[in-house]
Write a protein that holds these residues in place. Sequence first.
Motif, PDB file in Angstrom:
ATOM      1  N   CYS A   1       4.621  -6.218  92.517  1.00  0.00           N
ATOM      2  CA  CYS A   1       5.560  -6.151  91.391  1.00  0.00           C
ATOM      3  C   CYS A   1       6.694  -7.140  91.648  1.00  0.00           C
ATOM      4  O   CYS A   1       6.850  -7.624  92.768  1.00  0.00           O
ATOM      5  CB  CYS A   1       6.092  -4.726  91.223  1.00  0.00           C
ATOM      6  SG  CYS A   1       7.408  -4.327  92.394  1.00  0.00           S
TER       7      CYS A   1
ATOM      8  N   SER B   1       9.630  -6.693  92.264  1.00  0.00           N
ATOM      9  CA  SER B   1      10.559  -6.271  93.324  1.00  0.00           C
ATOM     10  C   SER B   1       9.977  -6.483  94.720  1.00  0.00           C
ATOM     11  O   SER B   1      10.649  -6.202  95.721  1.00  0.00           O
ATOM     12  CB  SER B   1      10.921  -4.797  93.160  1.00  0.00           C
ATOM     13  OG  SER B   1      11.584  -4.591  91.945  1.00  0.00           O
TER      14      SER B   1
ATOM     15  N   SER C   1       6.993  -5.170  96.169  1.00  0.00           N
ATOM     16  CA  SER C   1       6.049  -4.226  96.787  1.00  0.00           C
ATOM     17  C   SER C   1       4.657  -4.446  96.190  1.00  0.00           C
ATOM     18  O   SER C   1       4.529  -4.845  95.028  1.00  0.00           O
ATOM     19  CB  SER C   1       6.438  -2.783  96.483  1.00  0.00           C
ATOM     20  OG  SER C   1       7.700  -2.491  96.997  1.00  0.00           O
TER      21      SER C   1
ATOM     22  N   HIS D   1       1.863  -2.416  94.693  1.00  0.00           N
ATOM     23  CA  HIS D   1       1.625  -1.051  94.196  1.00  0.00           C
ATOM     24  C   HIS D   1       0.122  -0.776  94.173  1.00  0.00           C
ATOM     25  O   HIS D   1      -0.653  -1.566  93.604  1.00  0.00           O
ATOM     26  CB  HIS D   1       2.203  -0.891  92.791  1.00  0.00           C
ATOM     27  CG  HIS D   1       3.695  -0.805  92.783  1.00  0.00           C
ATOM     28  ND1 HIS D   1       4.368   0.368  92.996  1.00  0.00           N
ATOM     29  CD2 HIS D   1       4.633  -1.763  92.633  1.00  0.00           C
ATOM     30  CE1 HIS D   1       5.676   0.135  92.943  1.00  0.00           C
ATOM     31  NE2 HIS D   1       5.858  -1.155  92.729  1.00  0.00           N
TER      32      HIS D   1
ATOM     33  N   CYS E   1       9.709   1.976  95.659  1.00  0.00           N
ATOM     34  CA  CYS E   1      10.023   0.588  95.312  1.00  0.00           C
ATOM     35  C   CYS E   1      11.226   0.549  94.380  1.00  0.00           C
ATOM     36  O   CYS E   1      11.399   1.414  93.531  1.00  0.00           O
ATOM     37  CB  CYS E   1       8.817  -0.053  94.638  1.00  0.00           C
ATOM     38  SG  CYS E   1       9.109  -1.766  94.164  1.00  0.00           S
TER      39      CYS E   1
ATOM     40  N   CYS F   1      11.670  -1.123  91.890  1.00  0.00           N
ATOM     41  CA  CYS F   1      11.319  -1.298  90.478  1.00  0.00           C
ATOM     42  C   CYS F   1      11.215   0.038  89.754  1.00  0.00           C
ATOM     43  O   CYS F   1      11.184   0.071  88.527  1.00  0.00           O
ATOM     44  CB  CYS F   1      10.017  -2.075  90.335  1.00  0.00           C
ATOM     45  SG  CYS F   1       8.540  -1.083  90.697  1.00  0.00           S
TER      46      CYS F   1
ATOM     47  N   ARG G   1       8.676   2.104  89.742  1.00  0.00           N
ATOM     48  CA  ARG G   1       7.309   2.570  89.477  1.00  0.00           C
ATOM     49  C   ARG G   1       6.914   3.570  90.557  1.00  0.00           C
ATOM     50  O   ARG G   1       7.262   3.402  91.724  1.00  0.00           O
ATOM     51  CB  ARG G   1       6.334   1.387  89.448  1.00  0.00           C
ATOM     52  CG  ARG G   1       6.572   0.459  88.279  1.00  0.00           C
ATOM     53  CD  ARG G   1       5.575  -0.694  88.226  1.00  0.00           C
ATOM     54  NE  ARG G   1       5.815  -1.523  87.061  1.00  0.00           N
ATOM     55  CZ  ARG G   1       6.607  -2.596  87.047  1.00  0.00           C
ATOM     56  NH1 ARG G   1       7.222  -2.979  88.151  1.00  0.00           N
ATOM     57  NH2 ARG G   1       6.780  -3.275  85.934  1.00  0.00           N
TER      58      ARG G   1
HETATM   59 ZN   LIG Z   1       7.687  -2.133  92.482  1.00  0.00          ZN
END
Ligand SMILES: [Zn+2]
Length: 448
Positions: free
Chosen positions: A272, A274, A276, A278, A331, A333, A335
């Motif tokens: 993603c 950010s 990480s 996922h 994370c 973000c 999510r």
């Molecule tokens: Zn993320």
Amino acid sequence: MQRPEPSSTGTRPAGPGPKVLALLDDIERLAGHPQRLNDWQKDRWASLHAHHATHSAWYRDRLQQSCIAPDSPVSWDQAQRIKLVTRADLQREVDRAFVTPPQSHGAVYVTQTSGSTGEPVRVARTERCQQFWMAYGLREHQWWNRDFSRSLFVIRANLDTRFIAQKTWGSPASLLATTGAGYAASMSLSTAELALLIEELRPGYLLVYPNVLVALLQQYQAWNKTPRGLLQVRTMGETLGPGLRNQVRDDWGVETADTYSSQEAGVIAIECPSGSYHVMAENLIVEVLKPDGTPCAPGETGEVVITDLHNYATPLIRYAIGDVAEVGGPCACGRHLPTLTKIHGRVRNLITYPDGSKRWPRVGFDRFRDVAPITQYQVVQHAVDDVEVRLVCSPLSVQQETALNQIICTALESPFPLRFTYWPGGIPRRSNGKYEEVISLLKAVPLS
Ligand SMILES: [Zn+2]
């Protein structure tokens, strides 16, 4: 992105678009609700287990070997006693493992991967698996908010011809939007030829293996140029190290988006914005295990073990895919999908230390250039006390070899005896186009 090829007996379904778009909606909804996702995984696991326990003699055997009664329901907690399936198991026994899926799963495809040992691994997959693959391809585009009006240039290992130009990116992106042009070039072209194509076509997006990206960065450095109009580099297929990511940012001024996928299991994790990776938990249960078989905590590194919740043609249940990864935490973000921080690559890319431990090695490549203009390297461990360092550069002086020896042994944190060999014509890639910076030729010993 890698795609399973249809088998000679399978037929590619027409018009999967509506199902894939509906699936994209479903998975995005699930990803926003951890409890619903957890319930979904449990439900899918129960159905998967019941199907394979009923139809696959091979899977029933494995349950019995794991002291689990094949005719009873097995919760996911209990399932963690099921013996891991290795690549070698699949190579030896895959024909026995194949199962006829329910008709609702659509056509069956057989996909083949060269695998970490160079031995092919064959896995039967279904149209349903393919729909997840496509939905995840769309998810990745959405997460990165790609500008579909721009062109996409893909450099591929498995292209029969040197170059293809199409009016669109093709599926699955074309399900979401009208796109710009799509280009594909073969990895068999020289780096200069590939870079000249990039210069001519000015793609918005470049999708490439990291080893080709390294060569392209060097070519552009030699030209003292930057690709014009490039919005993002996308990578796949190999480990993308932080050094390479930083170099793309420094040299070309763009970010890199990486995807972790495999022929056997499709898309495993998407990076993603950010930073990480996922895990695609709507389709896969991904465990990361320590050598004793217990799960790694965030920050710990272990072996990646995958259960494909929608493959009803091959029981990919607790399949040790042969990769090593580090588990991440929540994370930034927001999510809720589980995360991996780093995908280190293949188990066979681990160095064995004199005490028997295996580690993903750092070799200090970012400092090699302090010694000499080394453009490519590969570390090959022939025995615990025999490590070859292959170099592409003019032969080094004794002092330079000594300096390089010190850098590598400091990075490895062990005084390995190193020997240097020189490869003026370049170090060849593997037959599937991938390049490995570290290879252990020691007899494979699984991590768990
Ligand atoms: Zn993320």
